[in-house]
Design an enzyme around this catalytic site. Structure first.
Site, PDB file in Angstrom:
ATOM      1  N   LYS A  20      -8.084  -6.369  -2.104  1.00 46.85           N
ATOM      2  CA  LYS A  20      -7.107  -7.050  -1.253  1.00 46.85           C
ATOM      3  C   LYS A  20      -7.667  -8.401  -0.797  1.00 46.85           C
ATOM      4  O   LYS A  20      -8.816  -8.717  -1.057  1.00 46.85           O
ATOM      5  CB  LYS A  20      -6.741  -6.188  -0.051  1.00 46.85           C
TER       6      LYS A  20
HETATM    7  C1  LIG Z   1      -3.953  -1.055  -2.496  1.00 47.82           C
HETATM    8  C2  LIG Z   1      -2.575  -0.662  -2.192  1.00 47.82           C
HETATM    9  C3  LIG Z   1      -2.297   0.481  -1.428  1.00 47.82           C
HETATM   10  C4  LIG Z   1      -3.345   1.478  -1.026  1.00 47.82           C
HETATM   11  O1  LIG Z   1      -4.398   0.958  -0.291  1.00 47.82           O
HETATM   12  P1  LIG Z   1      -5.804   1.736  -0.307  1.00 47.82           P
HETATM   13  O2  LIG Z   1      -6.579   1.053   0.765  1.00 47.82           O
HETATM   14  O3  LIG Z   1      -6.396   1.539  -1.667  1.00 47.82           O
HETATM   15  O4  LIG Z   1      -5.541   3.156  -0.010  1.00 47.82           O
HETATM   16  C5  LIG Z   1      -0.971   0.740  -1.094  1.00 47.82           C
HETATM   17  N1  LIG Z   1       0.010  -0.064  -1.499  1.00 47.82           N
HETATM   18  C6  LIG Z   1      -0.209  -1.173  -2.238  1.00 47.82           C
HETATM   19  C7  LIG Z   1       0.941  -2.042  -2.619  1.00 47.82           C
HETATM   20  C8  LIG Z   1      -1.505  -1.491  -2.631  1.00 47.82           C
HETATM   21  O5  LIG Z   1      -1.712  -2.569  -3.380  1.00 47.82           O
END
Ligand SMILES: *Cc1c(COP(=O)(O)O)cnc(C)c1O
Length: 418
Positions: free
Chosen positions: A202
């Site tokens: 992210k």
């Molecule tokens: C990464 C992601 C998640 C989940 O996040 P985690 O921290 O990996 O559990 C949920 N929704 C979207 C759109 C994502 O890109």
């Protein structure tokens, strides 16, 4: 142009920018993480000294950033979604509408809350199509999760209008759009709740981590109960009015919170650089008749790390992508990339096959569920069409003006051949 220069790739320099998040690790991250070790306390504390907690500070920062009344730090974006859904009262028998283009974790979170995901088309913004949302509502629909994919804000005006009129809870999935906004409002603060992720891919990271923001007292209390199996017994939550129920242990550690806090202080600088980079490129390719830029529901709110444009067909997109790669610009079509991308619904195998951890009692076959949702590989043809002819180039805050120039020249040169 003679053929010799024409065969020179626009760029021969390597393209190695790394991740948006961990590339920025620096003095702030070290100071805050080492500070936790000095305090000799890595478990978040909720007592009278709670304001000393990094998790508390992280929550305060996100309350300030989003204007939300409450923030709850958790251990993952998926945990944030599950906690928000449970917080909103979603459970067995309920349907929750999700877009056909999102990470599989969005649909998994719905299933973990014991509800049934209903998959709807995205439009050419690659976010939920409001018309498809409205068409998918049944008597069992309880909530909808608009996902701000690739940093692009969803069509929130339309989604909020439909949800308001039809009585649905809106939970924004902001995992890919930390720092984005829609018509001046922080993403995550528009729906009933907003869910962030601090996973390494992210914009900013703690390695793992997540966070829920909301103005809803009940949602916040229930999400808090769910994120700690003994939350209501800690004693310091006397103001809590909700009865106890069992929860996961989704708490965030102080080390993760410290890292997330240092990183989150960088969001605005990263996003403003990305916006400059993306707008300088789009301004210089918007006139090309061979391609069409992805429409952005609010361009000013775009986190801007993803440049997407469309070719008229998937076949042309494949050829364009290959040619652009030969010019030295890494890129790809979103679908047809040679692997089963779990951001595309047709590759969510356990959803498509309605499989749970136990076969005896899944959200689909449990007695509470009266609906009859069906899934198939080709149920969202518009989504597959857009993804098949979309070309995506990842943008990075460390790109120089010269790097942007290479992107522009390579796209223009490639387009000239089409
Ligand atoms: C990464 C992601 C998640 C989940 O996040 P985690 O921290 O990996 O559990 C949920 N929704 C979207 C759109 C994502 O890109």
């Amino acid at each position: 142009m003679n053929s010799e220069t024409d065969h020179q790739p626009v760029r021969t320099k390597p393209w190695g920018f790394g991740m948006h998040s961990s590339e920025e690790f620096g003095e702030e991250e070290k100071a805050l993480v080492l500070g936790v070790l000095d305090k000799k306390r890595v478990f978040r504390f909720l007592g009278s000294d709670k304001e000393q907690s990094e998790a508390f500070r992280l929550e305060r920062l996100y309350r300030e950033r989003t204007g939300a009344k409450h923030a709850l730090a958790v251990n993952a974006g998926t945990s944030a979604l599950v906690s928000a859904l449970i917080g909103a009262g979603v459970g067995p028998g309920d349907e929750v509408i999700v877009p056909a283009y999102t990470y599989i974790a969005t649909a998994a979170a719905v299933l973990l809350a014991r509800a049934v995901p209903v998959i709807v088309e995205v439009d050419d913004s690659l976010t939920m199509d409001p018309v498809a949302l409205e068409a998918a509502i049944t008597p069992y629909t309880k909530a909808v999760i608009p996902v701000h994919m690739r940093g692009v804000p969803c069509r929130m005006d339309e989604i909020m209008e439909i949800a308001g009129r039809r009585g649905l809870v809106v939970i924004e999935d902001v995992a890919q759009a930390n720092g984005g906004s829609y018509k001046g409002r922080a993403l995550g603060s528009i729906g009933r709740a907003g869910c962030f992720s601090f996973q390494q891919y992210k914009l900013v990271t703690a390695g793992e981590g997540g966070l829920v923001v909301t103005n809803d007292d009940t949602l916040h209390e229930r999400a808090s109960i769910y994120h700690d199996s003994a939350f209501v017994y800690w004693g310091m939550n006397a103001q809590n009015k909700q009865p106890a129920f069992p929860g996961e242990n989704y708490r965030m550690s102080e080390l993760h919170a410290a890292l997330a806090l240092a990183q989150s202080g960088r969001i605005d600088a990263i996003v403003s650089r990305l916006r400059h980079i993306k707008s300088s490129i789009t301004a210089a390719i918007g006139d090309l008749p061979q391609i069409r830029l992805q429409p952005i529901p609010d361009p000013q709110g775009d986190v801007s790390y993803s440049l997407v444009f469309y070719l008229p067909t998937a076949e042309l997109a494949r050829r364009f992508a290959q040619r652009l790669a030969r010019e030295g610009i890494p890129n790809g079509t979103i679908d047809n990339n040679g692997f089963a991308d779990r951001h595309i619904y047709k590759n969510w195998t356990y959803v498509m096959e309605k499989r749970g951890a136990s076969e005896r009692d899944t959200p689909w076959n449990c007695a509470s569920y009266k609906g009859n949702v069906e899934y198939s590989q080709d149920m969202c043809p518009k989504t597959l069409d857009w993804l098949g002819r979309a070309i995506a180039i990842g943008l990075h805050q460390h790109m120089t003006d010269e790097d942007c120039d290479d992107v522009i020249r390579a796209i223009r040169k490639t387009a000239a051949a089409f």
